[in-house]
Design a protein around this motif. Structure first.
Motif, PDB file in Angstrom:
ATOM      1  N   HIS A 242       0.680  -7.317  -1.934  1.00 41.14           N
ATOM      2  CA  HIS A 242       0.571  -7.103  -3.380  1.00 41.14           C
ATOM      3  C   HIS A 242      -0.129  -5.783  -3.679  1.00 41.14           C
ATOM      4  N   ASP A 243      -1.236  -5.528  -2.977  1.00 39.86           N
ATOM      5  CA  ASP A 243      -1.973  -4.277  -3.179  1.00 39.86           C
ATOM      6  C   ASP A 243      -1.105  -3.067  -2.837  1.00 39.86           C
ATOM      7  N   SER A 244      -0.422  -3.133  -1.706  1.00 38.68           N
ATOM      8  CA  SER A 244       0.394  -1.991  -1.278  1.00 38.68           C
ATOM      9  C   SER A 244       1.583  -1.757  -2.204  1.00 38.68           C
ATOM     10  N   GLY A 245       2.013  -2.825  -2.899  1.00 40.31           N
ATOM     11  CA  GLY A 245       3.115  -2.675  -3.839  1.00 40.31           C
ATOM     12  C   GLY A 245       2.705  -2.021  -5.141  1.00 40.31           C
ATOM     13  N   HIS A 246       1.419  -2.150  -5.493  1.00 34.83           N
ATOM     14  CA  HIS A 246       0.939  -1.577  -6.756  1.00 34.83           C
ATOM     15  C   HIS A 246       0.300  -0.199  -6.581  1.00 34.83           C
ATOM     16  N   TYR A 247      -0.292   0.035  -5.430  1.00 37.96           N
ATOM     17  CA  TYR A 247      -0.898   1.341  -5.169  1.00 37.96           C
ATOM     18  C   TYR A 247      -0.970   1.534  -3.660  1.00 37.96           C
ATOM     19  N   GLN A 248      -1.148   2.760  -3.244  1.00 35.72           N
ATOM     20  CA  GLN A 248      -1.163   3.049  -1.822  1.00 35.72           C
ATOM     21  C   GLN A 248      -2.453   2.567  -1.163  1.00 35.72           C
TER      22      GLN A 248
ATOM     23  N   MET B  67      -2.504   2.811   2.192  1.00 39.98           N
ATOM     24  CA  MET B  67      -2.496   3.620   3.404  1.00 39.98           C
ATOM     25  C   MET B  67      -2.587   5.107   3.026  1.00 39.98           C
ATOM     26  N   THR B  68      -2.573   5.972   4.030  1.00 41.70           N
ATOM     27  CA  THR B  68      -2.815   7.399   3.786  1.00 41.70           C
ATOM     28  C   THR B  68      -1.601   8.146   3.258  1.00 41.70           C
ATOM     29  N   SER B  69      -0.408   7.569   3.357  1.00 40.66           N
ATOM     30  CA  SER B  69       0.808   8.241   2.877  1.00 40.66           C
ATOM     31  C   SER B  69       1.792   7.189   2.388  1.00 40.66           C
ATOM     32  N   ARG B  70       2.811   7.635   1.640  1.00 34.98           N
ATOM     33  CA  ARG B  70       3.809   6.709   1.115  1.00 34.98           C
ATOM     34  C   ARG B  70       4.603   6.059   2.246  1.00 34.98           C
ATOM     35  N   GLY B  71       4.846   6.829   3.313  1.00 31.19           N
ATOM     36  CA  GLY B  71       5.576   6.281   4.451  1.00 31.19           C
ATOM     37  C   GLY B  71       4.820   5.159   5.131  1.00 31.19           C
ATOM     38  N   PHE B  72       3.530   5.382   5.381  1.00 29.63           N
ATOM     39  CA  PHE B  72       2.706   4.345   6.000  1.00 29.63           C
ATOM     40  C   PHE B  72       2.515   3.162   5.050  1.00 29.63           C
ATOM     41  N   ASN B  73       2.493   3.448   3.753  1.00 29.10           N
ATOM     42  CA  ASN B  73       2.343   2.368   2.773  1.00 29.10           C
ATOM     43  C   ASN B  73       3.580   1.466   2.789  1.00 29.10           C
ATOM     44  N   LYS B  74       4.764   2.090   2.878  1.00 28.18           N
ATOM     45  CA  LYS B  74       6.001   1.301   2.967  1.00 28.18           C
ATOM     46  C   LYS B  74       6.020   0.482   4.255  1.00 28.18           C
ATOM     47  N   LEU B  75       5.530   1.079   5.342  1.00 28.43           N
ATOM     48  CA  LEU B  75       5.445   0.348   6.601  1.00 28.43           C
ATOM     49  C   LEU B  75       4.528  -0.862   6.452  1.00 28.43           C
ATOM     50  N   ALA B  76       3.404  -0.667   5.762  1.00 26.20           N
ATOM     51  CA  ALA B  76       2.471  -1.775   5.526  1.00 26.20           C
ATOM     52  C   ALA B  76       3.141  -2.879   4.718  1.00 26.20           C
ATOM     53  N   GLN B  77       3.969  -2.521   3.749  1.00 24.68           N
ATOM     54  CA  GLN B  77       4.674  -3.506   2.938  1.00 24.68           C
ATOM     55  C   GLN B  77       5.632  -4.338   3.782  1.00 24.68           C
ATOM     56  N   ILE B  78       6.389  -3.672   4.644  1.00 25.13           N
ATOM     57  CA  ILE B  78       7.352  -4.381   5.495  1.00 25.13           C
ATOM     58  C   ILE B  78       6.625  -5.287   6.484  1.00 25.13           C
ATOM     59  N   LEU B  79       5.518  -4.788   7.045  1.00 26.55           N
ATOM     60  CA  LEU B  79       4.769  -5.586   8.015  1.00 26.55           C
ATOM     61  C   LEU B  79       4.132  -6.806   7.362  1.00 26.55           C
ATOM     62  N   THR B  80       3.457  -6.581   6.232  1.00 27.10           N
ATOM     63  CA  THR B  80       2.752  -7.682   5.579  1.00 27.10           C
ATOM     64  C   THR B  80       3.712  -8.659   4.917  1.00 27.10           C
ATOM     65  N   GLY B  81       4.727  -8.142   4.265  1.00 27.56           N
ATOM     66  CA  GLY B  81       5.661  -9.019   3.572  1.00 27.56           C
ATOM     67  C   GLY B  81       6.692  -9.625   4.497  1.00 27.56           C
ATOM     68  N   ASN B  82       7.573  -8.797   4.992  1.00 29.08           N
ATOM     69  CA  ASN B  82       8.719  -9.284   5.756  1.00 29.08           C
ATOM     70  C   ASN B  82       8.347  -9.847   7.126  1.00 29.08           C
ATOM     71  N   CYS B  83       7.623  -9.054   7.921  1.00 29.65           N
ATOM     72  CA  CYS B  83       7.370  -9.434   9.318  1.00 29.65           C
ATOM     73  C   CYS B  83       6.392 -10.596   9.461  1.00 29.65           C
ATOM     74  N   LEU B  84       5.348 -10.643   8.648  1.00 30.59           N
ATOM     75  CA  LEU B  84       4.314 -11.657   8.821  1.00 30.59           C
ATOM     76  C   LEU B  84       4.501 -12.890   7.954  1.00 30.59           C
ATOM     77  N   THR B  85       5.178 -12.751   6.814  1.00 35.34           N
ATOM     78  CA  THR B  85       5.337 -13.914   5.932  1.00 35.34           C
ATOM     79  C   THR B  85       6.778 -14.373   5.769  1.00 35.34           C
ATOM     80  N   GLY B  86       7.743 -13.525   6.115  1.00 41.53           N
ATOM     81  CA  GLY B  86       9.138 -13.903   5.954  1.00 41.53           C
ATOM     82  C   GLY B  86       9.646 -13.761   4.529  1.00 41.53           C
ATOM     83  N   ILE B  87       8.840 -13.159   3.671  1.00 38.56           N
ATOM     84  CA  ILE B  87       9.218 -12.953   2.269  1.00 38.56           C
ATOM     85  C   ILE B  87       9.422 -11.462   2.042  1.00 38.56           C
TER      86      ILE B  87
END
Length: 448
Positions: free
Chosen positions: A159-165, A167-187
Motif C-alpha cells: 500500500h505504501d509503495s503504491g502511494h509513494y516511493q 525505495m530509492t527509485s521508481r524501478g526499485f519501487n515497482k520491484l517492491a510492489q511486485i514482491l510484496t503484492g504478487n510474490c508474497l501475497t498472491g494479490i
C-alpha cells in the motif's frame, strides 16, 4: 491586457467534455485536454473519467507531487474556466498541503519501511522454520498465524509503495510492489491500483466506489436494493432473490465471510490479469503471481496430513481477516451517496465517507497507518509515520468548517459496522418494501 487575450469557457461547457474520446479537466482554472493522456495515466483512466468535465484541483494536489505540475502544459487547451471559484474549505486544504510540502513531510518517510521489511523477514523465517523443522501440531498452526500476520504487514508495505516511493527509485519501487503484492501475497498490485485509485477518488459512492460493491453478499445501504449500475465494473449490481437472502443475514455472516475473503481477492486478481482489459506490466504481474502459487502450496504440502494443511491455511486466512475487517470499518458505517464524485467538494466527501480507528501509538505498526484513514485519504502521498502528527491539524480544519471527524475505538467501529449491516439486512427482509421509504429514515437508520 493579457487577461483580455485569454479564452474562457464556462463550467457547463466543460461538463460536455466528459467522455473517453473527449476528456477535459480543469486545474486551478486552466482547462486541459487529457483524452490521450488518460490511456497512459499511471493511476489509470477510471479516476480521470470519474472526474471528467470538472475542476479537479484538490484531487490533483492530493495525488501528485509538485514535480507533476510541469507536465500539465502539454495538455493545455488554451482555455480558462470563466466561473472558476474556490471554496473556503478548499482554500484551507490547499494551504495545509502547501504547509506539509514546504516542511518536507512528504519526503520524511522515517524508518518504517526498514522496520516492516525486517519484521516480515523474521516472521517468514519463523513460519518456514515452524513448518519445515518442527513436528508439533500447535507449532504448525501458530506458523499459519504468523503467515497471516506477515501478509498483513506485507499488504501495508505494498500500500505504501503504491502511494509513494518507499525505495530509492521508481524501478526499485515497482520491484517492491511486485514482491510484496504478487510474490508474497498472491494479490496483484495491478488489481490493487485499479480498484484502490477508484476508491480514493469516489470514496463511498455506491455506484462508483468498488469497495462498497459487494452484492450479492453485502449491502451497506438499502439504496443498493435499487440494482444500481456500477460505473467501475460496467454492469448492474443486481439485487435479486439470491442477493436478498444473503444480505438478510449479513450482520451474522460478516465475520465468517471476512475469514475467507482472501479467496475472492485471488479470484479478482486472476479475472483482471487474464481479461481483455489493458493491464500495466501484465507479464511481470503474472510472473509474480506464479511465484506465489509455487511457494505457498509447496510450503503447505510439507505439513504431515490434510487436516493440518487445511487448518494451517484457515489460521493464516483468519488472522489476515483482521485486516479485511479493518478496511470495512473505515467506510462501511460512514455516509454513502449515489452518483459520480465531484471535484469541488473533495475535502467534504472524504470526511463524510471515512472513519478513523483510535489506538495507542504502539499499535500503529499493527494497523499500518490506516487507522488514520481520513488523514490518509486527504493526503495519500503522506508517509504513514506522519499521519499521527498531522491528525490534530485535520481535526482543527474539520471543526472550523463544521465537518465530521469520527475516530472510534476498534470495538466501537465494529459495533457501528454491524449496526449498519443489520439495518440494511432487516430492510432486505421486508418483501413489501425493498427500497427506502424516505431519505430521512435512511439517513437516521443506515449510518449509525
Amino acid at each position: 491586457m493579457a487577461d483580455n487575450m485569454k479564452k474562457y469557457i464556462t463550467s457547463d461547457e466543460l461538463k460536455k467534455h466528459n467522455k473517453p474520446e473527449d476528456l477535459w479537466l480543469s486545474i486551478q482554472g486552466k482547462v486541459y485536454n487529457v483524452t490521450d493522456w488518460a490511456k497512459e495515466h499511471p493511476g489509470g483512466d477510471i479516476v480521470l473519467l470519474n472526474l471528467a468535465g470538472q475542476d479537479v484541483t484538490d484531487a490533483f494536489i492530493a495525488f501528485h507531487p509538485g514535480t507533476a505540475w510541469k507536465y500539465l502544459d502539454r495538455s493545455f487547451t488554451g482555455y480558462y474556466l470563466e466561473d472558476f471559484e474556490v471554496s473556503e474549505v478548499s482554500k484551507d486544504y490547499r494551504k495545509l498541503a502547501t504547509q506539509f510540502s514546504k516542511s518536507g513531510l512528504f519526503e520524511k518517510k522515517g524508518h518504517g519501511t526498514i522496520y516492516s521489511l525486517f519484521s516480515v523477514l523474521v516472521m517468514l523465517f519463523a513460519c518456514f522454520y515452524g513448518v519445515l523443522c518442527c513436528d508439533s501440531f500447535l507449532i504448525h498452526i501458530l506458523s499459519g498465524c504468523l503467515l497471516g500476520l506477515t501478509w498483513m504487514q506485507v499488504a501495508y508495505l505494498g500500500h505504501d509503495s503504491g502511494h509513494y516511493q518507499i525505495m530509492t527509485s521508481r524501478g526499485f519501487n515497482k520491484l517492491a510492489q511486485i514482491l510484496t503484492g504478487n510474490c508474497l501475497t498472491g494479490i496483484s498490485i495491478a488489481w490493487w491500483k485499479w480498484t484502490h485509485n477508484a476508491h480514493h477518488v469516489a470514496c463511498n459512492s455506491l455506484d462508483y466506489d468498488p469497495d462498497l460493491q459487494h452484492l450479492p453478499v453485502f449491502a451497506v445501504s438499502s439504496r443498493l436494493f435499487q440494482s444500481l449500475t456500477s460505473s467501475f465494473y460496467g454492469r448492474k449490481l443486481t439485487f435479486d432473490s439470491f442477493a436478498r437472502f444473503f444480505v438478510s443475514y449479513q450482520h451474522f455472516t460478516f465475520y465468517p465471510v471476512m475469514c475467507v475473503a482472501r479467496v475472492n481477492l485471488y479470484l479478482q486478481t486472476f479475472l483482471l490479469l487474464f481479461s481483455k482489459r489493458k493491464v500495466p506490466d501484465r507479464a511481470i504481474n503474472i510472473l509474480g503471481i506464479l511465484v506465489f502459487w509455487i511457494w505457498f502450496p509447496l510450503l503447505v504440502s510439507y505439513l504431515p496430513n490434510w487436516t493440518e494443511r487445511v487448518l494451517f491455511v484457515l489460521a493464516s486466512f483468519c488472522i489476515t481477516s483482521i485486516q479485511h475487517v479493518q478496511f470495512c470499518l473505515n467506510h462501511f458505517a460512514a455516509n454513502v451517496y449515489v452518483g459520480a464524485p465531484k471535484g469541488n467538494d473533495w475535502f467534504e466527501k472524504q470526511t463524510s465517507g471515512t472513519i478513523d480507528i483510535a489506538c495507542s501509538s504502539w499499535m500503529d505498526w499493527f494497523f499500518g497507518g490506516l487507522q488514520f484513514q481520513l488523514e490518509h485519504h486527504l493526503f495519500p502521498r503522506l508517509p504513514r509515520c506522519q499521519l499521527r502528527n498531522i491528525s490534530p491539524l485535520v481535526q482543527e480544519l474539520c471543526k472550523k468548517h463544521n465537518l465530521p471527524y469520527r475516530s472510534l475505538s476498534f470495538l466501537e467501529a465494529n459495533m457501528w459496522t454491524i449496526k449498519t449491516l443489520r439495518t440494511a439486512a432487516l430492510e432486505a427482509r421486508d418483501m413489501s418494501s425493498p427500497v427506502p421509504k424516505n431519505l430521512l429514515w435512511e439517513a437516521v437508520n443506515t449510518h449509525g
